[in-house]
Design an enzyme around this catalytic site. Structure first.
Site, PDB file in Angstrom:
ATOM      1  N   CYS A  81       0.834  -1.203   0.000  1.00  0.00           N
ATOM      2  CA  CYS A  81       0.000   0.000   0.000  1.00  0.00           C
ATOM      3  C   CYS A  81       0.873   1.260   0.000  1.00  0.00           C
ATOM      4  O   CYS A  81       1.484   1.564  -1.019  1.00  0.00           O
ATOM      5  CB  CYS A  81      -0.988  -0.048   1.159  1.00  0.00           C
ATOM      6  SG  CYS A  81      -2.480   0.870   0.778  1.00  0.00           S
ATOM      7  N   HIS A 135      -3.537  -4.917   0.512  1.00  0.00           N
ATOM      8  CA  HIS A 135      -2.973  -5.451   1.761  1.00  0.00           C
ATOM      9  C   HIS A 135      -3.034  -6.984   1.757  1.00  0.00           C
ATOM     10  O   HIS A 135      -3.949  -7.568   2.349  1.00  0.00           O
ATOM     11  CB  HIS A 135      -3.756  -4.917   2.962  1.00  0.00           C
ATOM     12  CG  HIS A 135      -3.515  -3.464   3.225  1.00  0.00           C
ATOM     13  ND1 HIS A 135      -2.434  -3.012   3.955  1.00  0.00           N
ATOM     14  CD2 HIS A 135      -4.200  -2.365   2.850  1.00  0.00           C
ATOM     15  CE1 HIS A 135      -2.475  -1.696   4.023  1.00  0.00           C
ATOM     16  NE2 HIS A 135      -3.531  -1.275   3.358  1.00  0.00           N
ATOM     17  N   GLU A 140      -1.421  -9.006   3.400  1.00  0.00           N
ATOM     18  CA  GLU A 140      -1.203  -9.589   4.736  1.00  0.00           C
ATOM     19  C   GLU A 140      -2.497 -10.078   5.380  1.00  0.00           C
ATOM     20  O   GLU A 140      -2.467 -10.960   6.230  1.00  0.00           O
ATOM     21  CB  GLU A 140      -0.492  -8.587   5.655  1.00  0.00           C
ATOM     22  CG  GLU A 140      -1.281  -7.343   6.056  1.00  0.00           C
ATOM     23  CD  GLU A 140      -1.119  -6.169   5.097  1.00  0.00           C
ATOM     24  OE1 GLU A 140      -0.797  -6.397   3.910  1.00  0.00           O
ATOM     25  OE2 GLU A 140      -1.322  -5.013   5.536  1.00  0.00           O
TER      26      GLU A 140
HETATM   27  N1  GLN Z   1      -2.001   6.815   2.719  1.00  0.00           N
HETATM   28  C1  GLN Z   1      -2.107   6.060   1.503  1.00  0.00           C
HETATM   29  C2  GLN Z   1      -3.482   6.214   0.858  1.00  0.00           C
HETATM   30  O1  GLN Z   1      -4.426   6.571   1.507  1.00  0.00           O
HETATM   31  C3  GLN Z   1      -1.783   4.603   1.761  1.00  0.00           C
HETATM   32  C4  GLN Z   1      -2.765   3.919   2.660  1.00  0.00           C
HETATM   33  C5  GLN Z   1      -2.257   2.619   3.215  1.00  0.00           C
HETATM   34  O2  GLN Z   1      -1.067   2.354   3.176  1.00  0.00           O
HETATM   35  N2  GLN Z   1      -3.127   1.830   3.779  1.00  0.00           N
HETATM   36  O3  GLN Z   1      -3.635   5.949  -0.290  1.00  0.00           O
END
Ligand code: GLN
Length: 552
Positions: A383, A509, A511
């Site tokens: 992410c 994600h 994970e």
């Molecule tokens: N801050 C980034 C976004 O909102 C990444 C979010 C995250 O890593 N969950 O796109």
């Protein structure tokens, strides 16, 4: 009709109630039952999405896009079944629903009160999980018995035994038996007191699960059984694990908890089938290699802030019979340059940058990513870890000197990470995130495709910003491969580098979908690449003490 198990906790918080609940879920599932798990959290926030990870640890995202308590991650990792937004309710949500009903006029001129209205709403949420297909619902009550805010939840589960009949409900209470060093003894008094507190509000636990540093003697068990009014065989020891949390279910089975629950709830089942679980725990206990993985994050000091990431790394280690040693790196240290010094000293075999929000620490993470790219160390970005990999590549390979994300600098002329036009509109109206499962199409001949061995996959998201498509061609030209895209081709989901042993970063994600029995393919291949790197550098051997343990 579904049976219910209610799990409460006493004495102190952080006893591992979520883990124990998940372990009981695993036992019942492996006995052939359809089980649903649920956590009720006494805090007022509607969900943990807006809480700082220091306050609450990781926010766990479900398939259907709910931002929930991290215990739900344990539930999924142990049972292998997906939970949904109906598996986590907070006081905030319960009150919100009741107040909405009141505004709609549902209560017909009545005074709306904690008892019965709030308590009834809690009962409704518990019973909603008990559909025709479900054999057992396990409900974990957050907080510690004796807290003011958990009272309505405890009253709800007290009433449910009355509503559903005692043969359909089982109360499990988790407590701590502390070891007092000066006296050289373990003490059962806090357990007696916490059970006393439960009984004062009308709940008599059926099973005591006792967290302890030292083994309990028969005398301790007898004493607790006598003074807490439970059967002697219903006092179950849960000693601190030696190697891994995945030992907990085996410990509970050894003491017959599976049969005890089956008898008490008259469930017609045999012993749990857990051969694969036993084999998995054996691998954890006796690894053949070791790798060191640096995780550069912002909330590194909080053990639970990257819970699922750490677990997924361990699962991937299991796939390679490899112990994964974590090197937590405070991203801000990198900004002060001592991070690189630490890398030179600790020599990680792989570097991972997890998700995150806000600018603090991001320059440190970019430096860590650059180090991985330039030194050909396996890199895995999750992410924000993908967005920063894109920024790093923009700045240091594509000549976009001020490449950034509009999250950090909305006015920059080089926002390689940006809001999509339609998202911008939504953001202006109060901002919402891409949450939950979305499909991703994989490009042939890429590392991502090889890892998944599938053309299309589905992964969970929690973010607002995306790769800015204006830059796709320029990046591709310089060696970045867009190996995963949304099926309509609009959103970049996975990037990797052509000229690097293993450099892969994802907008989602992964994970959240890894389990010890089925490690996530991308984590598995990341650890595989790290192990290869370690072997190439003659550095994959276990320390001497581990080897001896294996021989013995
Ligand atoms: N801050 C980034 C976004 O909102 C990444 C979010 C995250 O890593 N969950 O796109």
């Amino acid at each position: 009709m579904a049976k219910h198990i209610f799990v409460t906790g006493g004495v102190v918080s952080s006893l591992g109630k979520g883990l124990t609940t998940a372990a009981v879920g695993l036992l019942l599932k492996r006995m052939g039952l359809k089980v649903k798990l649920q956590k009720l959290d006494p805090y007022i926030n509607v969900d943990p999405g807006t809480m700082n990870p220091y306050e609450h640890g990781e926010v766990y995202v479900t398939e259907d896009g709910a931002e929930t308590d991290l215990d739900l991650g344990h539930y999924e990792r142990f049972t292998g079944d997906y939970v949904s937004r109906h598996s986590n309710y907070t006081t905030g949500q319960i009150y919100q629903t009741v107040i909405q009903k009141e505004r709609r006029g549902d209560f017909l001129g009545k005074t709306v009160q904690v008892v019965p209205h709030i308590v009834d709403e809690i009962k409704r949420c518990i019973l909603a999980l008990a559909d025709d297909e479900t054999d057992v619902v396990i409900t974990e009550i957050g907080g510690t018995v004796g807290d003011i805010e958990s009272l309505p939840f405890l009253e709800a589960i007290r009433q449910l035994r009355y509503d559903l009949h005692s043969r359909n409900c089982l109360y499990m209470h988790l407590t701590l038996v502390p070891y007092i060093k000066a006296a050289g003894e373990i003490k059962t008094k806090p357990t007696q007191q916490s059970v006393g507190e439960l009984r004062r509000i009308g709940i008599q636990p059926d099973v005591l699960i006792v967290r302890t540093e030292k083994h309990l003697t028969d005398d301790h068990k007898k004493k607790m059984a006598l003074f807490c009014n439970v059967d002697r065989d219903a006092v179950i020891e849960e000693k601190d694990v030696e190697h891994s949390i995945y030992e907990v279910p085996l410990m509970l089975i050894e003491q017959g908890l599976d049969q005890l629950v089956a008898e008490r709830l008259s469930l017609p089942v045999g012993r749990p089938r857990i051969r694969d679980w036993i084999d998995m725990v054996e691998v954890v206990k006796h690894p053949k290699h070791r790798v060191r993985i640096a995780v550069a994050g912002k909330y590194i000091q909080h053990q639970d802030a990257y819970k699922s990431v750490y677990e997924a790394l361990k699962h991937a280690g299991i796939a390679h019979k490899t112990e994964v040693e974590l090197l937590p790196i405070e991203a801000e240290d990198f900004e002060k340059r001592n991070g690189l010094k630490r890398f030179n000293k600790d020599k990680p075999h792989g570097i991972l940058v997890p998700g995150g929000f806000g600018q603090r620490g991001t320059e440190g993470k970019v430096a860590a990513i650059r180090f991985a790219r330039e030194n050909r160390i396996p890199y895995f970005g999750l992410c924000l870890g993908m967005q920063l990999a894109v920024i790093e590549f923009g700045r240091n390979v594509c000549g976009l000197d001020s490449a950034t994300s509009s999250e950090f600098d909305p006015k920059s002329a080089q926002c390689v990470i940006d809001l999509m036009p339609d998202q911008r509109e939504i953001a202006q109206k109060g901002g919402t995130m891409r949450l939950g499962a979305y499909p991703c199409a994989l490009r042939d001949g890429t590392k991502a495709r090889a890892a998944y061995a599938a053309e299309q996959v589905s992964e969970r998201h929690r973010h607002r910003y995306e790769f800015n498509n204006q830059y796709r061609e320029q990046y591709e030209h310089r060696g970045m491969i867009f190996s995963g895209l949304s099926p309509d081709g609009r959103l970049v989901e996975i990037v990797e580098l052509a000229d690097h042993p293993w450099f892969l970063a994802v907008q989602f994600h992964p994970e959240f979908k890894s389990t010890p029995i089925q490690p996530h393919p991308l984590f598995r291949d990341f650890i595989g690449a790290a192990l290869q790197y370690a072997k190439d550098h003659q550095d994959a051997a276990l320390p001497a003490d581990k080897k001896e343990e294996r021989v013995g």
